[in-house]
Design an enzyme around this catalytic site. Structure first.
Site, PDB file in Angstrom:
ATOM      1  N   LYS A   1      38.379  38.385  45.725  1.00  0.00           N
ATOM      2  CA  LYS A   1      39.447  37.418  45.453  1.00  0.00           C
ATOM      3  C   LYS A   1      40.773  38.063  45.852  1.00  0.00           C
ATOM      4  O   LYS A   1      41.103  39.167  45.406  1.00  0.00           O
ATOM      5  CB  LYS A   1      39.446  37.092  43.965  1.00  0.00           C
ATOM      6  CG  LYS A   1      39.787  35.673  43.618  1.00  0.00           C
ATOM      7  CD  LYS A   1      39.541  35.460  42.129  1.00  0.00           C
ATOM      8  CE  LYS A   1      39.921  34.091  41.682  1.00  0.00           C
ATOM      9  NZ  LYS A   1      39.860  33.981  40.217  1.00  0.00           N
TER      10      LYS A   1
HETATM   11  O1  G3P Z   1      40.539  32.227  37.476  1.00  0.00           O
HETATM   12  C1  G3P Z   1      41.537  31.436  38.022  1.00  0.00           C
HETATM   13  C2  G3P Z   1      41.927  30.250  37.184  1.00  0.00           C
HETATM   14  O2  G3P Z   1      40.800  29.442  36.959  1.00  0.00           O
HETATM   15  C3  G3P Z   1      42.725  30.547  35.949  1.00  0.00           C
HETATM   16  O3  G3P Z   1      42.807  29.459  35.089  1.00  0.00           O
HETATM   17  O4  G3P Z   1      43.325  28.512  32.868  1.00  0.00           O
HETATM   18  O5  G3P Z   1      44.253  30.759  33.487  1.00  0.00           O
HETATM   19  O6  G3P Z   1      45.123  28.680  34.526  1.00  0.00           O
HETATM   20  P1  G3P Z   1      43.943  29.354  33.939  1.00  0.00           P
END
Ligand code: G3P
Length: 217
Positions: A83
């Site tokens: 990533k």
């Molecule tokens: O892992 C990337 C993403 O899905 C993070 O989500 O909930 O931290 O905005 P969030």
């Protein structure tokens, strides 16, 4: 649409994999920072459990650093997807890693041109962050729709991975738009498993069955 778990927690992943609906896992530095174990050991264990794509994120911010970290992460397991954040330096790293055959998930995508550029340099996945756009009164799902529309017109081979999913409706809409993947926190997957009418209906079926059995005795 593929469903990935957005988590670095082995217990959560262990509990969801047997359902048969899980195709992969995404992690990020914030998620892995919550866990006690060494991040590389966690990634290896997740790969063994899931036997599908597992995103592990670089923390370097310069292209050479991202490339060398990405190569190391890719050595952990054949299922690792590296990533890389979408930045100027990130773009260079994505191209180098992709040219070497290392699959890259480009993270922190907040605009369609970012997704287009990531696809042009060979990204395997682009991750638009739906919930974080919603958080600032922008429409995250519109971004997913725009990226799917663009990718439908060209032959990049890059998959749209809807990320930052905050609830079942995000999954529903991402699927309707044709996103290839939705990565969901365990709680969001659990929420999709439940419906009050299913519970009420099952309770009634079992009560009727028990009554009928008792009447036959
Ligand atoms: O892992 C990337 C993403 O899905 C993070 O989500 O909930 O931290 O905005 P969030």
């Amino acid at each position: 649409m593929k469903i990935f778990i957005d988590s670095g927690n082995l217990r959560d992943i262990e509990s969801l994999v047997p359902l048969g609906i899980i195709d992969g896992v995404t992690t990020n530095p914030s998620l892995l920072a919550k866990e006690k174990e060494d991040p590389k050991a966690i990634i290896k264990k997740i790969c063994r459990l899931v036997q599908g794509p597992v995103s592990a994120e670089v923390v370097a911010t310069d292209a050479p650093g991202m490339v060398s970290e990405g190569r190391e992460l890719a050595k952990i397991d054949e299922h690792v997807v590296v990533k890389v954040p979408f930045t100027r330096e990130g773009l260079k790293a994505i191209k180098t890693l992709s040219d070497e055959g290392i699959r890259v998930n480009v993270t922190l995508i907040f605009s369609a041109p970012q997704a287009l550029f990531a696809a042009k340099v060979g990204a395997a996945y682009v991750s638009p962050f739906v919930g974080r756009l919603d958080d600032i009164s922008s429409d995250g799902l519109t971004l997913v729709r725009q990226i799917v529309e663009i990718f439908d017109q060209f032959d990049f081979g890059t998959e749209v991975l809807a990320a930052s999913m905050r609830g079942p409706l995000h999954i529903l809409e991402a699927a309707r738009m044709g996103a290839h993947v939705a990565t969901c926190p365990p709680a969001v997957i659990e929420a999709c498993l439940k419906h009050p009418l299913t519970d009420i209906g099952l309770k009634k079926f079992l009560e009727d069955w028990e009554k009928a059995q008792a009447a036959k005795v």
